[in-house]
Design a protein around this motif. Structure first.
Motif, PDB file in Angstrom:
ATOM      1  N   THR A 119      40.230  32.941  44.895  1.00  0.00           N
ATOM      2  CA  THR A 119      40.039  32.377  43.554  1.00  0.00           C
ATOM      3  C   THR A 119      39.892  33.536  42.577  1.00  0.00           C
ATOM      4  N   CYS A 120      40.404  33.312  41.364  1.00  0.00           N
ATOM      5  CA  CYS A 120      40.349  34.371  40.352  1.00  0.00           C
ATOM      6  C   CYS A 120      38.889  34.762  40.108  1.00  0.00           C
ATOM      7  N   VAL A 121      38.616  36.053  40.211  1.00  0.00           N
ATOM      8  CA  VAL A 121      37.238  36.536  40.119  1.00  0.00           C
ATOM      9  C   VAL A 121      36.682  36.354  38.698  1.00  0.00           C
ATOM     10  N   GLU A 122      37.570  36.172  37.710  1.00  0.00           N
ATOM     11  CA  GLU A 122      37.139  35.999  36.322  1.00  0.00           C
ATOM     12  C   GLU A 122      36.924  34.533  35.962  1.00  0.00           C
ATOM     13  N   CYS A 123      37.899  33.670  36.285  1.00  0.00           N
ATOM     14  CA  CYS A 123      37.817  32.285  35.803  1.00  0.00           C
ATOM     15  C   CYS A 123      37.690  31.247  36.908  1.00  0.00           C
ATOM     16  N   GLY A 124      37.816  31.669  38.179  1.00  0.00           N
ATOM     17  CA  GLY A 124      37.624  30.721  39.272  1.00  0.00           C
ATOM     18  C   GLY A 124      38.840  29.881  39.634  1.00  0.00           C
ATOM     19  N   LEU A 182      43.004  38.292  40.719  1.00  0.00           N
ATOM     20  CA  LEU A 182      43.019  37.829  39.332  1.00  0.00           C
ATOM     21  C   LEU A 182      44.222  36.906  39.126  1.00  0.00           C
ATOM     22  N   CYS A 183      44.024  35.840  38.356  1.00  0.00           N
ATOM     23  CA  CYS A 183      45.139  34.948  38.053  1.00  0.00           C
ATOM     24  C   CYS A 183      46.012  35.604  36.980  1.00  0.00           C
ATOM     25  N   ALA A 184      47.179  34.987  36.749  1.00  0.00           N
ATOM     26  CA  ALA A 184      48.148  35.562  35.806  1.00  0.00           C
ATOM     27  C   ALA A 184      47.534  35.727  34.411  1.00  0.00           C
ATOM     28  N   ASN A 185      46.685  34.785  34.013  1.00  0.00           N
ATOM     29  CA  ASN A 185      46.073  34.876  32.681  1.00  0.00           C
ATOM     30  C   ASN A 185      45.060  36.013  32.580  1.00  0.00           C
ATOM     31  N   CYS A 186      44.262  36.156  33.597  1.00  0.00           N
ATOM     32  CA  CYS A 186      43.142  37.102  33.518  1.00  0.00           C
ATOM     33  C   CYS A 186      43.532  38.555  33.801  1.00  0.00           C
ATOM     34  N   LYS A 187      44.707  38.762  34.450  1.00  0.00           N
ATOM     35  CA  LYS A 187      45.005  40.138  34.858  1.00  0.00           C
ATOM     36  C   LYS A 187      45.395  41.045  33.687  1.00  0.00           C
TER      37      LYS A 187
HETATM   38 ZN   LIG Z   1      41.607  33.872  35.918  1.00  0.00          ZN
END
Ligand SMILES: [Zn+2]
Length: 247
Positions: free
Chosen positions: A154-159, A178-183
């Motif tokens: 799971t994305c460490v920033e947004c879950g 990290l997901c595409a948005n958070c990276k």
């Molecule tokens: Zn994310």
């Protein structure tokens, strides 16, 4: 001052005087301790040859008040760490296990599962087991036990769930995928393969032995070794001494 019994792995032995040593032990019952071993350097000393790096032994020690060294009164060797043949990679892997146990744990902070993990990995190394896989197992399972595991699915920033497929962004500083948005805009982000993430997931699983089935192709193995090098160095705030000896 109380007398305590423990099962221990010897992490370090340094000369203290002509006849005595100071040893650092990782005990199953009390965690890491530092103890003075009087007479340890005499040929027929009271500890015989138990105080050997990475040896597994039963010890008795007098626990001193805060700040003072404990006093080792007994050490009985149960098993010595001897790499098979002249395998230096196995020896270095053992030293690295000792270094991580020393660096990752605090004094008198016991972690019996970590002790058992270290004991198992050292025994398998001594039996000629797969060195690089055993090192990865120790690193990742130790991080899992101590609560330092990076987020792997799971994305460490947004879950948001992140599929372990294709290429995935992994943030060293944030500690996980990290997901595409958070990276975007993050520093120290590396790209790793989904299959490497799957291998990491198996290596951290404390309930099963599924890590033994992992068949890492050389490229993934190199990718994972590189990732763990960076991750462990980031977490400790410095590069472990043994890293340069691990191929
Ligand atoms: Zn994310």
């Amino acid at each position: 001052m109380s007398s305590e019994k423990a099962t221990a792995i010897v992490l370090k032995v340094v000369e203290f005087s002509e006849t005595s040593s100071i040893c650092t032990l990782f005990t199953r019952e009390f965690g890491k301790i530092h103890a003075l071993a009087k007479g340890a350097r005499r040929p027929k000393g009271p500890f015989e040859s138990a105080l050997d790096l990475l040896a597994y032994c039963h010890v008795v020690f007098l626990r001193k008040s805060s700040g003072a060294l404990d006093l080792l009164t007994e050490a009985k060797l149960q098993r010595r760490f001897r790499p098979p043949g002249r395998d230096l990679s196995c020896l270095y892997a053992g030293y690295y296990v000792a270094e991580l146990l020393t660096e990752l744990t605090d004094d008198y902070d016991p972690h019996a599962p970590l002790f058992d993990l270290a004991d198992q990995v050292l025994q398998e190394l001594a039996r000629g087991g797969p060195v690089s896989l055993l090192v990865l197992r120790f690193e990742l399972a130790a991080l899992a036990i101590l609560g330092h595991l990076p987020s792997l699915n799971t994305c460490v920033e947004c879950g948001t769930p992140v599929a372990q497929a294709g290429r995935v962004a992994f943030g060293m500083l944030v500690g996980g995928v990290l997901c595409a948005n958070c990276k975007s805009g993050k520093r120290q982000v590396v790209s790793i393969s989904g299959s490497t993430l799957q291998a990491m997931t198996a290596l951290t699983d404390l309930q099963t032995e599924s890590w033994r089935e992992i068949n890492l192709e050389p490229r993934s193995r190199g990718e994972l070794r590189g990732l763990m090098r960076n991750y462990v160095a980031h977490m400790l705030g410095h590069k472990p001494r043994m890293h340069e000896w691990l191929s």
